[in-house]
Design an enzyme around this catalytic site. Structure first.
Site, mmCIF file in Angstrom:
data_model
loop_
_atom_site.group_PDB
_atom_site.id
_atom_site.type_symbol
_atom_site.label_atom_id
_atom_site.label_comp_id
_atom_site.label_asym_id
_atom_site.label_seq_id
_atom_site.Cartn_x
_atom_site.Cartn_y
_atom_site.Cartn_z
ATOM 1 N N ASN A 289 1.620 34.264 -91.280
ATOM 2 C CA ASN A 289 1.814 34.589 -92.577
ATOM 3 C C ASN A 289 1.397 35.867 -92.913
ATOM 4 O O ASN A 289 2.213 36.774 -93.169
ATOM 5 C CB ASN A 289 0.857 33.513 -93.315
ATOM 6 C CG ASN A 289 1.542 33.479 -95.124
ATOM 7 O OD1 ASN A 289 1.719 34.359 -95.290
ATOM 8 N ND2 ASN A 289 0.660 32.533 -95.263
ATOM 9 N N ASP A 290 -0.127 35.907 -92.204
ATOM 10 C CA ASP A 290 0.029 37.967 -93.132
ATOM 11 C C ASP A 290 -0.026 38.585 -92.938
ATOM 12 O O ASP A 290 0.010 39.847 -93.280
ATOM 13 C CB ASP A 290 -2.028 37.443 -93.015
ATOM 14 C CG ASP A 290 -2.818 36.761 -94.123
ATOM 15 O OD1 ASP A 290 -2.100 36.226 -95.411
ATOM 16 O OD2 ASP A 290 -3.524 36.305 -93.738
ATOM 17 N N VAL A 291 0.303 38.524 -91.378
ATOM 18 C CA VAL A 291 1.298 39.577 -89.921
ATOM 19 C C VAL A 291 2.477 40.392 -90.566
ATOM 20 O O VAL A 291 2.947 40.315 -89.595
ATOM 21 C CB VAL A 291 0.871 39.035 -88.433
ATOM 22 C CG1 VAL A 291 -0.568 39.186 -88.541
ATOM 23 C CG2 VAL A 291 1.338 37.909 -88.426
#
Lengths: 456, 95
Positions: A381-383
């Site tokens: 997700n965040d990456v």
């Protein structure tokens, strides 16, 4: 505490083997040999210790070795590859606990004399105790025993106060040596609580950095207690690990673009209203996802923690092989902090049998997303959040990300609509070329495999 | 131990640790963290000595705890690291 030359010699050999072993572990070809060499070093050092003259309680020592070592050996054999990070955390915490316990005995006996010795004993005890309880919390979080981040009101003030009290008690132990039992007990209680309180509010996404930090802590604690015991093998092994662990921690924090102080003292929350995200999330089924990849010429897979928790790596590799049979070029893109430890994804993919030459680092692959027909994001997700590039208010602003959004199409396998570990909305999911495939990574990969098979 | 001599050991060991990690590929970060976790399991040697000199029941209890924890650190750290690195080995063999 002087040991005869053959014991000293054996410890020396042990320390040398540790360094050779670690050196070996720094390259893939010699890595396995490295750990075996270090293992021999450990056996030699432990065996020689039985020959130290004047040692009592030999039966108790042997029993503790068998119980502690045996339990860890069995649990280490049984644990799944995906659960490795928390096992590293818990074994590390035990080492910290052992270092603190050694200091406790020295204080109880009033054996620590002299300013330098008492200071290092207190420091080692403090660091070791914090590492012990902190690592236990890290384990509980990654194991899923502790699910949420517990934040006290005025968390930072509590942290600072506790740390100040611990240091104050430590200083009075140094000044008053040999210290009163109440003082010693109070010091250890505060140090243990400090480890708990500092670690509890830290979210799962930051855990790899924290585990690495505690690993360095335990190393330092062991090194300091080595000085107190007058044992150079402990000093060398402990300080080597302390230095290596500190550098590794910095590398990890840098990869996340989060200074260590932020990870420890600030929760991951958006600093003000972020850029408004326009668009909607668009769902896709396994059939369409399979078709998009089957008729693509190039697919880049971005695995994340979601793949790890779903144990989906074998299915993902099976799917990859099917795609390759169909003539699709498939590559894996690994973000430095994907998963719960750096290299976590590499280990899982290696377990599933994915060859090295299909796995690429961020710098190596980021230029290729533009030519990819499909970027398949599995539980990451965040990456892959493009807000990290553009939205200055985002807590992950500035973190280098994988440019999955630059691929022609993006398919995201994700369990639900929620945000990632950082709690940040992902702008990628709302872009026009992105499709969401909701579900657990393993059954979803399984469905895609079924669809791919039916297309041949 | 001579305080100044120990300081030299601290300095050289810190430098060694830094150098070992400095040029490691990302794929080995996890195994290496795990491997260095194993190495500080040598604390078990210190714990054995501490328990070996323990006299009162309290000291013995803490010492027993220390040895058990240290042994778990060493044994668990070894197994986990060996298993991770074993997977890399297997891959190389088949290529």
């Amino acid at each position: 505490m002087t040991a005869p030359f053959y014991v000293q010699g054996a410890w020396f050999v042990g320390a040398a083997l540790f360094i050779f072993g670690l050196k070996g572990m720094s390259s893939p070809a010699s890595a396995r040999r490295g750990i075996v060499i270090a293992g021999y070093g450990m056996l030699i050092a432990i065996a020689a210790t039985f020959l130290v003259p004047g040692l009592h309680n030999l039966g108790l020592i042997a029993l503790a070795l068998v119980l502690g070592g045996g339990a860890a050996w069995i649990s280490g054999q049984k644990v799944k590859m995906t659960d490795m990070p928390q096992m590293v955390a818990i074994y590390n915490g035990m080492g910290g606990g052992a270092a603190a316990a050694i200091a406790a005995i020295e204080f109880a006996r009033g054996d620590a004399h002299g300013l330098v010795t008492t200071t290092l004993a207190v420091l080692g005890a403090l660091i070791g105790a914090v590492s012990f309880t902190g690592s236990c919390v890290a384990w509980a979080k990654l194991q899923g025993v502790l699910r949420k981040a517990y934040r006290l009101p005025a968390q930072n003030a509590v942290n600072v106060t506790l740390a100040a009290v611990a240091i104050g008690l430590g200083l009075s132990m140094i000044a008053l040596a040999p210290a009163q039992p109440q003082l010693i007990i109070g010091f250890f209680v505060v140090a243990l609580v400090l480890g708990l309180i500092v670690t509890l509010p830290i979210g799962g996404a930051d855990m790899p950095v924290v585990i690495s930090l505690f690993n360095a802590f335990t190393g330092l604690a062991v090194g300091f207690e080595g000085y107190v015991l007058g044992n150079p093998a402990l000093i060398i092994a402990g300080i080597v690990v302390g230095a290596a662990g500190t550098l590794l921690t910095q590398l990890m924090a840098k990869a996340m673009n989060r200074p260590l102080s932020n990870i420890l003292f600030t929760p991951m929350v958006a600093s003000g209203p972020g850029e408004a995200i326009s668009g909607t999330m668009k769902e896709v089924g396994a059939i369409d996802a399979a078709a998009m990849m089957r008729y693509a010429s190039k697919v880049i897979i971005v695995p994340g923690y979601g793949m790890a928790v779903a144990h989906a790596q074998h299915k993902v590799w099976e799917m990859t092989e099917l795609l390759e049979e169909a003539g699709v070029e498939v590559k894996f893109a690994i973000h430095p902090v994907a998963g719960r430890m750096p290299g976590h994804m590499n280990v899982l993919l290696a377990e599933a049998g994915v060859p090295y030459d299909k796995i690429f680092d961020l710098e190596e692959i980021n230029g290729e997303f533009g030519q990819a027909d499909v970027a398949l994001v599995i539980g990451a997700n965040d990456v892959v959040n493009p807000s990290a590039r553009t939205d200055k208010a985002s807590p992950i602003y500035g973190m280098p990300i994988l440019d999955a959004d630059k691929a022609q199409n993006v398919i995201v396998i994700k369990r639900g609509k929620g945000t990632g570990y950082s709690g940040v909305e992902n702008a990628l999911f709302y872009t026009d070329n992105c499709r969401m495939l909701y579900g657990d990574a393993q059954p979803m990969a399984g469905e895609i495999i079924q669809q791919l098979k039916s297309m041949t | 131990m001579d305080g100044l001599l120990a300081l030299y050991i601290f300095m050289l060991a810190a430098f060694t640790g830094y150098e070992i990690i400095a040029k490691v590929p990302v794929i080995l970060h996890t195994p290496l963290m795990s491997g260095s976790n194993f190495v500080h399991g040598v604390v078990v040697v210190g714990a054995m000595i501490a328990l070996g000199h323990a006299e009162t029941p309290l000291e013995q209890a803490i010492g027993f705890f220390a040895v058990a924890l240290g042994a778990a650190n060493a044994a668990g750290g070894y197994v986990v690291t060996e298993r991770m690195l074993g997977m890399f080995k297997k891959k190389e063999g088949t290529q």
